[in-house]
Design a protein around this motif. Structure first.
Motif, PDB file in Angstrom:
ATOM      1  N   VAL A   3       0.873  -1.118  -0.010  1.00 51.73           N
ATOM      2  CA  VAL A   3      -0.010  -0.023   0.034  1.00 51.73           C
ATOM      3  C   VAL A   3       1.063   1.338  -0.024  1.00 51.73           C
ATOM      4  N   SER A   4       0.534   2.071  -1.040  1.00 54.22           N
ATOM      5  CA  SER A   4       1.417   3.375  -0.883  1.00 54.22           C
ATOM      6  C   SER A   4       0.298   4.334  -0.266  1.00 54.22           C
ATOM      7  N   ILE A   5       1.000   4.952   0.774  1.00 49.32           N
ATOM      8  CA  ILE A   5       0.344   6.159   1.552  1.00 49.32           C
ATOM      9  C   ILE A   5       0.991   7.532   0.903  1.00 49.32           C
ATOM     10  N   ILE A   6       0.029   8.097   0.645  1.00 49.96           N
ATOM     11  CA  ILE A   6       0.425   9.531  -0.149  1.00 49.96           C
ATOM     12  C   ILE A   6       0.337  10.616   0.699  1.00 49.96           C
ATOM     13  N   ILE A   7       1.247  11.498   1.231  1.00 49.07           N
ATOM     14  CA  ILE A   7       0.856  12.404   1.936  1.00 49.07           C
ATOM     15  C   ILE A   7       1.529  13.713   1.471  1.00 49.07           C
ATOM     16  N   PRO A   8       0.520  14.521   0.869  1.00 48.21           N
ATOM     17  CA  PRO A   8       1.122  16.055   0.550  1.00 48.21           C
ATOM     18  C   PRO A   8       1.300  16.905   1.688  1.00 48.21           C
ATOM     19  N   CYS A   9       2.556  17.599   1.555  1.00 46.68           N
ATOM     20  CA  CYS A   9       2.452  18.387   2.839  1.00 46.68           C
ATOM     21  C   CYS A   9       2.957  19.976   2.459  1.00 46.68           C
ATOM     22  N   TYR A  10       2.310  21.003   2.932  1.00 50.55           N
ATOM     23  CA  TYR A  10       2.738  22.371   3.052  1.00 50.55           C
ATOM     24  C   TYR A  10       2.302  23.031   4.088  1.00 50.55           C
ATOM     25  N   ASN A  11       3.429  23.585   4.775  1.00 53.10           N
ATOM     26  CA  ASN A  11       3.436  24.057   6.048  1.00 53.10           C
ATOM     27  C   ASN A  11       2.601  23.500   7.147  1.00 53.10           C
ATOM     28  N   GLN A  12       2.636  22.301   7.164  1.00 57.65           N
ATOM     29  CA  GLN A  12       2.006  21.501   8.291  1.00 57.65           C
ATOM     30  C   GLN A  12       2.669  21.125   9.467  1.00 57.65           C
ATOM     31  N   VAL A  36       5.345  14.044   0.198  1.00 55.43           N
ATOM     32  CA  VAL A  36       5.603  14.925  -1.008  1.00 55.43           C
ATOM     33  C   VAL A  36       5.695  16.494  -0.290  1.00 55.43           C
ATOM     34  N   ASN A  37       6.560  17.054  -0.230  1.00 51.00           N
ATOM     35  CA  ASN A  37       6.681  18.560   0.333  1.00 51.00           C
ATOM     36  C   ASN A  37       6.504  19.517  -0.922  1.00 51.00           C
ATOM     37  N   ASP A  38       5.133  20.192  -0.525  1.00 55.15           N
ATOM     38  CA  ASP A  38       4.891  21.063  -1.541  1.00 55.15           C
ATOM     39  C   ASP A  38       5.180  22.568  -1.516  1.00 55.15           C
ATOM     40  N   GLY A  39       6.624  22.793  -1.525  1.00 57.03           N
ATOM     41  CA  GLY A  39       7.203  24.045  -1.303  1.00 57.03           C
ATOM     42  C   GLY A  39       7.098  24.635   0.211  1.00 57.03           C
ATOM     43  N   SER A  40       6.851  23.949   1.166  1.00 59.05           N
ATOM     44  CA  SER A  40       6.683  24.571   2.490  1.00 59.05           C
ATOM     45  C   SER A  40       7.830  25.391   3.083  1.00 59.05           C
ATOM     46  N   THR A  41       7.413  26.393   3.620  1.00 60.07           N
ATOM     47  CA  THR A  41       8.374  27.525   4.234  1.00 60.07           C
ATOM     48  C   THR A  41       8.610  27.380   5.475  1.00 60.07           C
ATOM     49  N   ASP A  42       7.990  26.398   6.381  1.00 58.92           N
ATOM     50  CA  ASP A  42       7.944  26.218   7.693  1.00 58.92           C
ATOM     51  C   ASP A  42       8.976  25.016   7.772  1.00 58.92           C
ATOM     52  N   SER A  43       8.974  24.337   9.324  1.00 58.20           N
ATOM     53  CA  SER A  43       9.927  23.356   9.386  1.00 58.20           C
ATOM     54  C   SER A  43       9.620  22.007   8.885  1.00 58.20           C
ATOM     55  N   THR A  44       8.461  22.083   7.882  1.00 56.49           N
ATOM     56  CA  THR A  44       8.115  20.660   7.344  1.00 56.49           C
ATOM     57  C   THR A  44       9.334  19.628   6.882  1.00 56.49           C
ATOM     58  N   VAL A  68      -2.347  20.796  -3.597  1.00 57.92           N
ATOM     59  CA  VAL A  68      -2.351  19.767  -2.915  1.00 57.92           C
ATOM     60  C   VAL A  68      -2.642  18.773  -4.234  1.00 57.92           C
ATOM     61  N   SER A  69      -3.456  19.133  -5.192  1.00 61.76           N
ATOM     62  CA  SER A  69      -3.669  17.969  -6.088  1.00 61.76           C
ATOM     63  C   SER A  69      -2.535  17.672  -6.910  1.00 61.76           C
ATOM     64  N   ALA A  70      -1.640  18.546  -7.354  1.00 67.22           N
ATOM     65  CA  ALA A  70      -0.507  18.460  -8.070  1.00 67.22           C
ATOM     66  C   ALA A  70       0.554  17.520  -7.129  1.00 67.22           C
ATOM     67  N   ALA A  71       0.646  17.657  -5.730  1.00 67.32           N
ATOM     68  CA  ALA A  71       1.462  16.979  -5.078  1.00 67.32           C
ATOM     69  C   ALA A  71       0.905  15.576  -5.015  1.00 67.32           C
ATOM     70  N   ARG A  72      -0.368  15.302  -4.698  1.00 68.45           N
ATOM     71  CA  ARG A  72      -0.987  13.977  -4.779  1.00 68.45           C
ATOM     72  C   ARG A  72      -0.565  13.254  -6.133  1.00 68.45           C
ATOM     73  N   ASN A  73      -0.994  13.989  -7.223  1.00 63.50           N
ATOM     74  CA  ASN A  73      -0.677  13.369  -8.700  1.00 63.50           C
ATOM     75  C   ASN A  73       0.888  12.898  -8.406  1.00 63.50           C
TER      76      ASN A  73
END
Length: 116
Positions: A3-12, A36-44, A68-73
Protein backbone atom coordinates in the motif's frame (compact mmCIF):
# COMPACT_ATOMS: atom_id res chain seq x y z
CA UNK A 1 0.10 -6.34 -1.24
CA UNK A 2 2.01 -3.10 -0.95
CA UNK A 3 0.00 0.00 0.00
CA UNK A 4 1.38 3.40 -1.00
CA UNK A 5 0.35 6.09 1.47
CA UNK A 6 0.63 9.51 -0.14
CA UNK A 7 0.92 12.55 2.12
CA UNK A 8 1.09 15.97 0.47
CA UNK A 9 2.62 18.52 2.87
CA UNK A 10 2.46 22.29 2.78
CA UNK A 11 3.33 24.15 5.98
CA UNK A 12 1.90 21.43 8.21
CA UNK A 13 4.85 21.06 10.59
CA UNK A 14 2.71 21.34 13.70
CA UNK A 15 0.66 18.25 12.71
CA UNK A 16 3.21 16.06 10.96
CA UNK A 17 4.66 14.11 13.86
CA UNK A 18 1.23 12.89 15.00
CA UNK A 19 0.18 12.07 11.43
CA UNK A 20 3.37 10.14 10.72
CA UNK A 21 3.12 8.33 14.04
CA UNK A 22 -0.31 6.99 13.02
CA UNK A 23 1.30 5.57 9.87
CA UNK A 24 3.96 3.83 11.97
CA UNK A 25 1.25 2.35 14.21
CA UNK A 26 -0.56 0.54 11.40
CA UNK A 27 -1.36 -3.13 12.09
CA UNK A 28 -0.58 -3.85 8.43
CA UNK A 29 3.10 -3.22 7.81
CA UNK A 30 3.52 -3.75 4.06
CA UNK A 31 3.36 -0.07 3.14
CA UNK A 32 5.45 2.74 1.79
CA UNK A 33 4.73 6.34 2.68
CA UNK A 34 5.44 9.03 0.11
CA UNK A 35 5.94 12.42 1.73
CA UNK A 36 5.55 15.14 -0.88
CA UNK A 37 6.71 18.52 0.40
CA UNK A 38 4.83 21.04 -1.72
CA UNK A 39 7.19 23.99 -1.21
CA UNK A 40 6.71 24.43 2.54
CA UNK A 41 8.32 27.45 4.17
CA UNK A 42 8.06 26.19 7.77
CA UNK A 43 9.99 23.31 9.40
CA UNK A 44 8.12 20.63 7.42
CA UNK A 45 11.25 19.56 5.54
CA UNK A 46 13.36 19.14 8.70
CA UNK A 47 10.67 16.99 10.34
CA UNK A 48 10.29 14.79 7.27
CA UNK A 49 14.03 14.36 6.74
CA UNK A 50 14.50 13.36 10.38
CA UNK A 51 11.80 10.73 10.05
CA UNK A 52 12.96 9.11 6.84
CA UNK A 53 16.33 8.37 8.43
CA UNK A 54 14.50 6.16 10.98
CA UNK A 55 12.32 4.02 8.68
CA UNK A 56 13.10 3.15 5.07
CA UNK A 57 9.41 2.79 4.22
CA UNK A 58 9.19 6.59 4.22
CA UNK A 59 10.22 8.29 0.97
CA UNK A 60 10.70 12.05 0.76
CA UNK A 61 10.12 14.27 -2.28
CA UNK A 62 10.27 18.04 -2.58
CA UNK A 63 8.45 19.92 -5.33
CA UNK A 64 7.85 23.61 -5.94
CA UNK A 65 4.53 24.82 -4.56
CA UNK A 66 1.90 23.56 -6.99
CA UNK A 67 -1.09 22.80 -4.78
CA UNK A 68 -2.39 19.70 -3.06
CA UNK A 69 -3.73 18.02 -6.21
CA UNK A 70 -0.40 18.35 -8.00
CA UNK A 71 1.40 16.99 -4.94
CA UNK A 72 -0.95 13.98 -4.79
CA UNK A 73 -0.53 13.35 -8.50
CA UNK A 74 3.25 13.52 -8.12
CA UNK A 75 2.97 10.96 -5.32
CA UNK A 76 0.90 8.65 -7.50
CA UNK A 77 3.58 8.82 -10.20
CA UNK A 78 6.25 7.77 -7.66
CA UNK A 79 4.17 5.08 -5.93
CA UNK A 80 5.23 1.45 -6.14
CA UNK A 81 2.23 -0.02 -4.32
CA UNK A 82 -0.63 -2.17 -5.49
CA UNK A 83 -3.03 0.24 -3.78
CA UNK A 84 -3.06 3.93 -2.87
CA UNK A 85 -4.10 5.43 0.48
CA UNK A 86 -4.36 9.22 0.52
CA UNK A 87 -3.67 10.92 3.84
CA UNK A 88 -3.56 14.65 4.49
CA UNK A 89 -0.68 15.93 6.61
CA UNK A 90 -3.07 17.00 9.37
CA UNK A 91 -5.20 13.82 9.47
CA UNK A 92 -4.94 10.45 11.19
CA UNK A 93 -5.61 6.82 10.27
CA UNK A 94 -6.95 4.31 12.78
CA UNK A 95 -4.29 1.64 13.49
CA UNK A 96 -6.38 -1.02 11.74
CA UNK A 97 -7.26 1.06 8.64
CA UNK A 98 -4.86 -0.54 6.16
CA UNK A 99 -5.39 -4.08 7.48
CA UNK A 100 -9.18 -3.77 7.32
CA UNK A 101 -9.03 -2.32 3.80
CA UNK A 102 -6.79 -5.16 2.58
CA UNK A 103 -9.13 -7.72 4.17
CA UNK A 104 -12.13 -6.19 2.35
CA UNK A 105 -10.19 -6.24 -0.92
CA UNK A 106 -9.27 -9.90 -0.42
CA UNK A 107 -12.71 -11.06 0.70
CA UNK A 108 -14.77 -9.20 -1.89
CA UNK A 109 -12.42 -8.94 -4.88
CA UNK A 110 -12.81 -5.16 -5.11
CA UNK A 111 -10.29 -2.55 -6.21
CA UNK A 112 -11.59 0.47 -4.26
CA UNK A 113 -12.37 0.74 -0.57
CA UNK A 114 -13.85 3.92 0.91
CA UNK A 115 -14.38 4.53 4.59
CA UNK A 116 -14.76 7.36 7.04
Amino acid sequence: MLVSIIIPCYNQASYLEETLQCVLQQDYDNWECLLVNDGSTDSTEAILLALISKDSRFRYFSISNSGVSAARNFGIEQAKGDFIQFLDADDLLAPSKLLQSIQVIDEHDVTVVCSN
